[in-house]
Motif scaffolding. Structure first.
Motif, short mmCIF file in Angstrom:
data_model
loop_
_atom_site.label_atom_id
_atom_site.label_comp_id
_atom_site.label_asym_id
_atom_site.label_seq_id
_atom_site.Cartn_x
_atom_site.Cartn_y
_atom_site.Cartn_z
N LYS A 264 0.67 -1.10 0.18
CA LYS A 264 -0.25 0.06 0.01
C LYS A 264 0.67 1.41 -0.02
O LYS A 264 0.33 2.44 -1.01
CB LYS A 264 -1.07 -0.51 1.32
CG LYS A 264 -2.13 -0.93 1.36
CD LYS A 264 -3.09 -0.99 2.34
CE LYS A 264 -4.22 -2.18 2.83
NZ LYS A 264 -5.12 -1.49 3.63
N ARG A 265 1.83 2.10 0.83
CA ARG A 265 2.78 2.15 0.46
C ARG A 265 3.30 2.81 -0.63
O ARG A 265 3.69 4.10 -0.88
CB ARG A 265 4.07 2.12 1.53
CG ARG A 265 2.74 2.41 2.95
CD ARG A 265 3.88 2.64 4.00
NE ARG A 265 4.92 0.98 4.73
CZ ARG A 265 4.82 0.57 5.33
NH1 ARG A 265 3.47 0.67 6.73
NH2 ARG A 265 4.96 -0.92 5.97
N GLU A 266 3.40 1.80 -1.56
CA GLU A 266 4.30 1.79 -3.09
C GLU A 266 3.60 2.09 -3.19
O GLU A 266 3.78 3.21 -4.22
CB GLU A 266 4.82 0.87 -3.09
CG GLU A 266 6.02 -0.03 -2.57
CD GLU A 266 6.48 -1.15 -3.36
OE1 GLU A 266 7.42 -1.21 -4.21
OE2 GLU A 266 7.12 -2.08 -2.67
N PRO B 248 -4.96 3.04 -1.72
CA PRO B 248 -3.91 1.98 -1.71
C PRO B 248 -4.32 0.72 -1.64
O PRO B 248 -3.88 -0.53 -2.40
CB PRO B 248 -2.69 2.11 -1.42
CG PRO B 248 -3.53 2.90 -0.08
CD PRO B 248 -4.67 3.44 -0.62
N ARG B 249 -5.63 0.42 -1.51
CA ARG B 249 -6.79 -1.15 -1.34
C ARG B 249 -6.60 -1.51 -3.16
O ARG B 249 -5.64 -0.77 -3.90
CB ARG B 249 -7.72 -1.16 -0.16
CG ARG B 249 -7.76 -0.10 0.80
CD ARG B 249 -9.17 -0.76 1.60
NE ARG B 249 -9.10 -0.10 2.84
CZ ARG B 249 -9.11 0.97 3.36
NH1 ARG B 249 -9.51 2.02 2.06
NH2 ARG B 249 -8.89 1.04 4.59
N ASN B 250 -7.24 -2.36 -3.06
CA ASN B 250 -7.25 -3.75 -4.30
C ASN B 250 -8.90 -2.89 -4.48
O ASN B 250 -9.55 -4.32 -4.24
CB ASN B 250 -7.25 -4.52 -4.48
CG ASN B 250 -6.87 -4.60 -5.54
OD1 ASN B 250 -7.25 -4.11 -6.60
ND2 ASN B 250 -6.46 -6.04 -5.76
N VAL C 165 2.99 -3.38 -9.58
CA VAL C 165 2.64 -4.27 -10.09
C VAL C 165 3.42 -5.18 -10.66
O VAL C 165 3.68 -6.59 -10.35
CB VAL C 165 1.31 -4.37 -10.67
CG1 VAL C 165 0.47 -5.54 -10.77
CG2 VAL C 165 0.26 -3.45 -9.80
N ILE C 166 4.38 -4.50 -11.80
CA ILE C 166 4.71 -5.93 -12.83
C ILE C 166 5.80 -6.43 -11.42
O ILE C 166 6.03 -7.85 -11.67
CB ILE C 166 5.62 -4.52 -13.56
CG1 ILE C 166 4.26 -5.39 -14.41
CG2 ILE C 166 6.66 -6.07 -14.59
CD1 ILE C 166 4.60 -3.85 -15.69
N GLY D 144 3.73 4.27 -12.84
CA GLY D 144 4.38 4.40 -11.72
C GLY D 144 3.17 2.95 -10.85
O GLY D 144 4.46 2.02 -9.96
N ALA D 145 2.80 3.43 -10.94
CA ALA D 145 1.92 1.83 -10.33
C ALA D 145 1.77 0.95 -11.41
O ALA D 145 1.52 -0.22 -10.20
CB ALA D 145 0.43 2.72 -9.71
#
Length: 455
Positions: free
Chosen positions: A328-330, A341-343, A363-364, A358-359
Motif C-alpha cells: 500500500k505504501r508503494e 491503495p486498497r484493491n 505491480v509488475i 509508476g503504479a
C-alpha cells in the motif's frame, strides 16, 4: 492436411471472369492477397483469367496440383473431385452448396466416394473457403485484406464467417487462419484442432460450432490442444428452437447442450456466451501469455469503474489480492492523500500517465501479483495516447497478463486503435476486461491440471 494450409499449387475449378461471381472473387483474392505459389484457373469457357492461362479441366494442367478449390454446380462436383484426385491433388475445398443441407445427402455421399477412391481430403461442402495469412493464402469470397495475427477462426457457418472476416478488419483483430467447415463431410473440427495445435503461427483457436461428428475424438483433440493453447467455442443451438435451426442450416445434429458443457469442461475448452465475448477473450490469448496464479490487482483513475470491475471480478471468480501495508505504501507514492491503495488501487482523476506507469511498475515487480487490470476514464489530466504508450511498454516488459478498459471520447478511441494495432487487449468497458482476464485465469489453471493428467 498440410496441403490445405501450405499448398505449392492451387487449381480453381469454376474460376470466372465475371465480377460478382464467386469463382471470380476467390481467384482474385488468391492472386491479390499475394499467394506465392502457382495458381491455375480451370474453366472451359476461357483461355485466360486475371492474366493467368485458363485450362478446360484440371487434368489439362501441366503441373502437379496440391489444392483444388471447387466452385461449380453441386451436380458436377463429384466428377470434379475425382478429376482433382486423379491429378494428384491432396485436398479439395468444395465451396459449392446444394448437398446434405439441401436434402441431397446422396450427392454428398457420391462426392465422398470419389474422395475415398483417390485418397483426397474434402473441406466442405457448403463453405466460403479458407485463409492462412502466414502463406498469404486467401481462398475465400470474403474481404481481401485480412490482417495477419495469431488467432485461428473456425466457422461452421459460411455467412457468419465472411461477416466476421470484415469485422476483424474493422476491429483490427489479427488472424493466422480462417477456415469454413460447412457440412463437414470429411475434414472436421477435430482434424483442424490436430493441425492447428502445432502451428507456430497460431496462439488461440476460436470455433463457431453447431454440432460435432465424433464427440469422443473432438474431446480428445481438444484436450491435447488445450494443454498447448486455448480453445474457445461458441456453441450454437442451445435451445430447442436453436437445435431445429441448426438442423436446417447445415444438417448437423446439435445434441443436448448440457452434454456439450460437460464435454467442454472435461477437455479444457472455454465456452463463450457470445461472439463479442469470444473475440474479447481471444484478444488477450493472442498475447501468448499464461497466468501463473490467481492474484489480481486493479489500477484505476476512477472509483466508479473500479467498483464495476470489482463486482465483475466477484461474479466471475477473479481473486483480488488484498495488498500488504508495505505494498500500500508503494502505491501511495503515485496518488494524492485521498486516493486508495486498497484493491482496486484508485490513483484518482488527478493521475497522469506518469502515475499510471509508476503504479503499473509496482505491480509488475511484485511476484505475489499475477494479473493486472488497468481502468482509465478520460480526463483533461491524463492523455490517453500517452497512457497507450505506457501500456504497450509495460506489456512488453512482463510475462504477466495485462488488460485495460478505456472509457471516453474521440481521443480515447484513437488510443484504443493504437493499442489494438499493437496487439494489446483493450476493451470499452470494465466488465469486458474482467471477463477476458477471468477466461485467462481459468484456462491457465485448467492447463496445469491437464498437463498433470497427460504427463
Amino acid at each position: 492436411m498440410d496441403a490445405l494450409f501450405n499448398p505449392r499449387s492451387i487449381a480453381v475449378i469454376g474460376a470466372s471472369k465475371t465480377p460478382g461471381k464467386i469463382g471470380h472473387a476467390i481467384l482474385t483474392n488468391i492472386v491479390k492477397y499475394g499467394f506465392r505459389g502457382r495458381v491455375y484457373p480451370v474453366n472451359p469457357k476461357y483461355d485466360e483469367i486475371e492474366d493467368l492461362k485458363c485450362y478446360p479441366t484440371v487434368l489439362d494442367i501441366p503441373d502437379e496440383i496440391d489444392l483444388a478449390i471447387i466452385v461449380i454446380p453441386a451436380e458436377q462436383v463429384p466428377k470434379a473431385v475425382g478429376e482433382a484426385g486423379a491429378k494428384g491433388a491432396k485436398v479439395a475445398v468444395v465451396i459449392s452448396s446444394g448437398f446434405k443441407e439441401a436434402g441431397r445427402a446422396d450427392l454428398e455421399e457420391s462426392l465422398l466416394e470419389y474422395a475415398r477412391k483417390y485418397n483426397i481430403r474434402i473441406l466442405g461442402p457448403n463453405i466460403f473457403g479458407l485463409c492462412y495469412t502466414p502463406k498469404r493464402l486467401n481462398a475465400t469470397f470474403g474481404p481481401q485484406d485480412v490482417i495477419p495475427g495469431s488467432i485461428a477462426l473456425v466457422s461452421q457457418s459460411g455467412a457468419l464467417g465472411i461477416a466476421l472476416m470484415g469485422w476483424t478488419i474493422v476491429e483490427k483483430v489479427g488472424l493466422s487462419a480462417l477456415i469454413s467447415l460447412g457440412n463437414k463431410a470429411d475434414i472436421d473440427d477435430a482434424d483442424l484442432l490436430e493441425w492447428l495445435r502445432d502451428d507456430p503461427n497460431t496462439s488461440v483457436i476460436l470455433i463457431y460450432l453447431e454440432g460435432v461428428k465424433d464427440g469422443r475424438r473432438f474431446m480428445e483433440e481438444a484436450r491435447k490442444t488445450s494443454v498447448k493453447k486455448p480453445v474457445i467455442v461458441i456453441k450454437a443451438g442451445k435451445t430447442r428452437r436453436g437445435m431445429q435451426a441448426v438442423a436446417s442450416h447445415t444438417g448437423s445434429l446439435a445434441g443436448m447442450d448440457s452434454v456439450y458443457n460437460a464435454a467442454f469442461e472435461q477437455s479444457g475448452v472455454l465456452r463463450a456466451g457470445s461472439l463479442e465475448e469470444a473475440f474479447d477473450w481471444a484478444r488477450l490469448f493472442s498475447t501468448k501469455k499464461v497466468s501463473k496464479g490467481e492474484n489480481t490487482i486493479i489500477i484505476t483513475n476512477g472509483g466508479g469503474v473500479g467498483v464495476l470491475a470489482t463486482d465483475a471480478c466477484e461474479e466471475l471468480g477473479v481473486k483480488l489480492l488484498d495488498p500488504t501495508e508495505d505494498l500500500k505504501r508503494e502505491f501511495m507514492a503515485y496518488m494524492p492523500p485521498f486516493g486508495s491503495p486498497r484493491n482496486p488501487v484508485d490513483i484518482t482523476g488527478q493521475a497522469t500517465h506518469v502515475e499510471f506507469e509508476g503504479a503499473i511498475d509496482v505491480v509488475i515487480r511484485k511476484d505475489i501479483i499475477n494479473n493486472i487490470i488497468v481502468l482509465y476514464c478520460q480526463t483533461a489530466v491524463a492523455d490517453p495516447i500517452k497512457l497507450a504508450e505506457v501500456l504497450i511498454k509495460a506489456n512488453k516488459s512482463t510475462d504477466k497478463p495485462i488488460v485495460a478498459a478505456m472509457i471516453g471520447g474521440e481521443k480515447v478511441s484513437e488510443a484504443m486503435d493504437i493499442l489494438k494495432r499493437e496487439g494489446f487487449p483493450v476493451y470499452p468497458t470494465p466488465e469486458r476486461a474482467v471477463s477476458s482476464m477471468a477466461a485467462m485465469i481459468k484456462w491457465s489453471m485448467k492447463r496445469r491440471v491437464l498437463e498433470e493428467k497427460i504427463g
